[in-house]
Design an enzyme around this catalytic site. Structure first.
Site, PDB file in Angstrom:
ATOM      1  N   LYS A   1       0.875  -1.177   0.000  1.00  0.00           N
ATOM      2  CA  LYS A   1       0.000   0.000   0.000  1.00  0.00           C
ATOM      3  C   LYS A   1       0.911   1.224   0.000  1.00  0.00           C
ATOM      4  O   LYS A   1       1.158   1.831   1.043  1.00  0.00           O
ATOM      5  CB  LYS A   1      -0.929  -0.024   1.216  1.00  0.00           C
ATOM      6  CG  LYS A   1      -2.158  -0.902   0.967  1.00  0.00           C
ATOM      7  CD  LYS A   1      -3.139  -0.847   2.111  1.00  0.00           C
ATOM      8  CE  LYS A   1      -3.927   0.427   2.175  1.00  0.00           C
ATOM      9  NZ  LYS A   1      -5.024   0.523   1.206  1.00  0.00           N
TER      10      LYS A   1
HETATM   11  N1  PXG Z   1      -7.992  -2.725  -2.757  1.00  0.00           N
HETATM   12  C1  PXG Z   1      -7.209  -1.634  -2.698  1.00  0.00           C
HETATM   13  C2  PXG Z   1      -6.402  -1.270  -3.874  1.00  0.00           C
HETATM   14  C3  PXG Z   1      -7.189  -0.876  -1.530  1.00  0.00           C
HETATM   15  O1  PXG Z   1      -6.396   0.184  -1.453  1.00  0.00           O
HETATM   16  C4  PXG Z   1      -8.788  -2.405  -0.565  1.00  0.00           C
HETATM   17  C5  PXG Z   1      -8.755  -3.115  -1.734  1.00  0.00           C
HETATM   18  C6  PXG Z   1      -9.605  -2.932   0.564  1.00  0.00           C
HETATM   19  O2  PXG Z   1      -8.745  -3.443   1.572  1.00  0.00           O
HETATM   20  P1  PXG Z   1      -9.167  -3.432   3.102  1.00  0.00           P
HETATM   21  O3  PXG Z   1      -7.980  -3.972   3.800  1.00  0.00           O
HETATM   22  O4  PXG Z   1      -9.448  -1.999   3.452  1.00  0.00           O
HETATM   23  O5  PXG Z   1     -10.343  -4.299   3.224  1.00  0.00           O
HETATM   24  C7  PXG Z   1      -8.008  -1.247  -0.447  1.00  0.00           C
HETATM   25  C8  PXG Z   1      -8.030  -0.466   0.826  1.00  0.00           C
HETATM   26  C9  PXG Z   1      -8.241   5.555   1.569  1.00  0.00           C
HETATM   27  C10 PXG Z   1      -8.679   4.279   1.036  1.00  0.00           C
HETATM   28  O6  PXG Z   1      -8.635   6.610   1.050  1.00  0.00           O
HETATM   29  C11 PXG Z   1      -7.914   3.143   1.177  1.00  0.00           C
HETATM   30  C12 PXG Z   1      -8.342   1.945   0.657  1.00  0.00           C
HETATM   31  C13 PXG Z   1      -9.529   1.882   0.029  1.00  0.00           C
HETATM   32  C14 PXG Z   1     -10.283   3.028  -0.117  1.00  0.00           C
HETATM   33  C15 PXG Z   1      -9.875   4.244   0.395  1.00  0.00           C
HETATM   34  O7  PXG Z   1      -7.516   5.562   2.545  1.00  0.00           O
HETATM   35  N2  PXG Z   1      -7.562   0.840   0.773  1.00  0.00           N
END
Ligand code: PXG
Length: 293
Positions: free
Chosen positions: A151
């Site tokens: 990330k």
């Molecule tokens: N795919 C991607 C590419 C992400 O960045 C998820 C899936 C979902 O993962 P989790 O662990 O949250 O179930 C993510 C999560 C932000 C933000 O603005 C971050 C994410 C998603 C949406 C917004 O911080 N990351």
């Protein structure tokens, strides 16, 4: 009221929370982040998120000068300082201040920023009606590039994909991998339901190993629903009975259309509804207490 931001060990007013123009997080996107939610005074899956932050950091050879326990304590402290019971906490670690030039060797010390704030990614109406999803031209990066599991602070692939989806009339964008198989959405993982069976692409197809995705597997066992990992194409989604997306920010949200084809009957499905309900109940009844007076 101005937010209190945790910046390298101090809580500062948001107006004072500034980073250098020579921070490599800004110059090169050199850094990592996490997004975590807290509900009813408890942080959901805090340890898992911190573990993933350390995994991302390890992959980019960024050694955090804070222990896991210190990161956890700082996260809780930031939430308390903002007197929030419900919201979103964003942790960012940058490579820190260095000279111009790609090499991180000039950066002496990483910076950590923690922001706790309110969030609502999608309005309630989207949870009721479901999202329209559009396939993006921008592909998910492959494992032979920077691992899609990192990330990193360079989210431009996803930003571009999100823009493409919006321009194409979608609330969320479907991202394929280099082979054209489904990886995930721009900020969420994807699940489909067909003939009562739930499936999602394996992480090796390029999607993030989402923490919410993992929770869906746990809830599947509790609900007595079989979930399989299966490589899938756009066709599988278009012809599914139901589809839903999962992510920390979006939680569990129905998807009802892919590239202008209705999924199932074009309304949120019953099994999706059960996962939404089970997820909402779990987040309200578990997690690390924010603590304090
Ligand atoms: N795919 C991607 C590419 C992400 O960045 C998820 C899936 C979902 O993962 P989790 O662990 O949250 O179930 C993510 C999560 C932000 C933000 O603005 C971050 C994410 C998603 C949406 C917004 O911080 N990351």
């Amino acid at each position: 009221m101005a937010l209190k931001i945790w910046l390298d060990g101090s809580l500062v007013d948001e107006g004072e929370a500034k980073v250098s123009v020579f921070d490599h997080g800004l110059l090169y996107g050199d850094g990592v982040f996490e997004g975590i939610r807290f509900y009813s005074g408890r942080v959901f899956r805090l340890h898992e998120h911190v573990e993933r932050l350390f995994a991302s950091s390890k992959a980019i050879m960024l050694e955090l000068p804070w222990s896991r326990e210190e990161v956890i304590a700082a996260t809780l402290e930031t939430i308390r300082a903002n007197a929030l019971q419900e919201g979103y906490v964003r942790l960012l670690v940058t490579r820190g201040v260095g000279s111009l030039g790609l090499s991180p060797d000039s950066c002496e010390r990483p910076s950590m920023i923690i922001i706790a704030a309110d969030i609502q990614l999608y309005p309630q109406s989207d949870y009721e009606a479901g999202l329209k999803v559009v396939t993006c031209a921008t592909r998910r990066p492959t494992h032979s590039s920077l691992s899609p599991q990192v990330k990193s602070l360079n989210y431009l692939n996803n930003v571009m994909a999100k823009v493409e989806a919006a321009r194409g009339g979608g609330r969320e964008g479907l991202m394929l991998n280099e082979q054209g198989y489904v990886a995930e959405c721009t900020g969420d993982n994807i699940f489909i339901v067909k003939k009562g069976l739930v499936s999602t692409p394996p992480v090796s197809d390029g999607g993030l190993d989402g923490i919410t995705r993992g929770v869906i597997f746990e809830l599947g066992s509790e609900l007595g629903v079989t979930i399989r990992e299966r490589t899938m194409t756009r066709f599988d989604i278009m012809t599914a009975d139901e589809c839903f997306l999962t992510g920390t920010a979006a939680e569990v949200i129905p998807a009802v259309e892919l590239d202008h084809r209705p999924i199932g009957d074009g309304t949120p499905g019953p099994l999706t509804g059960r996962f939404i309900e089970a997820y909402r109940s779990l987040v309200r009844n578990s997690g690390t207490p924010i603590g304090g007076a």
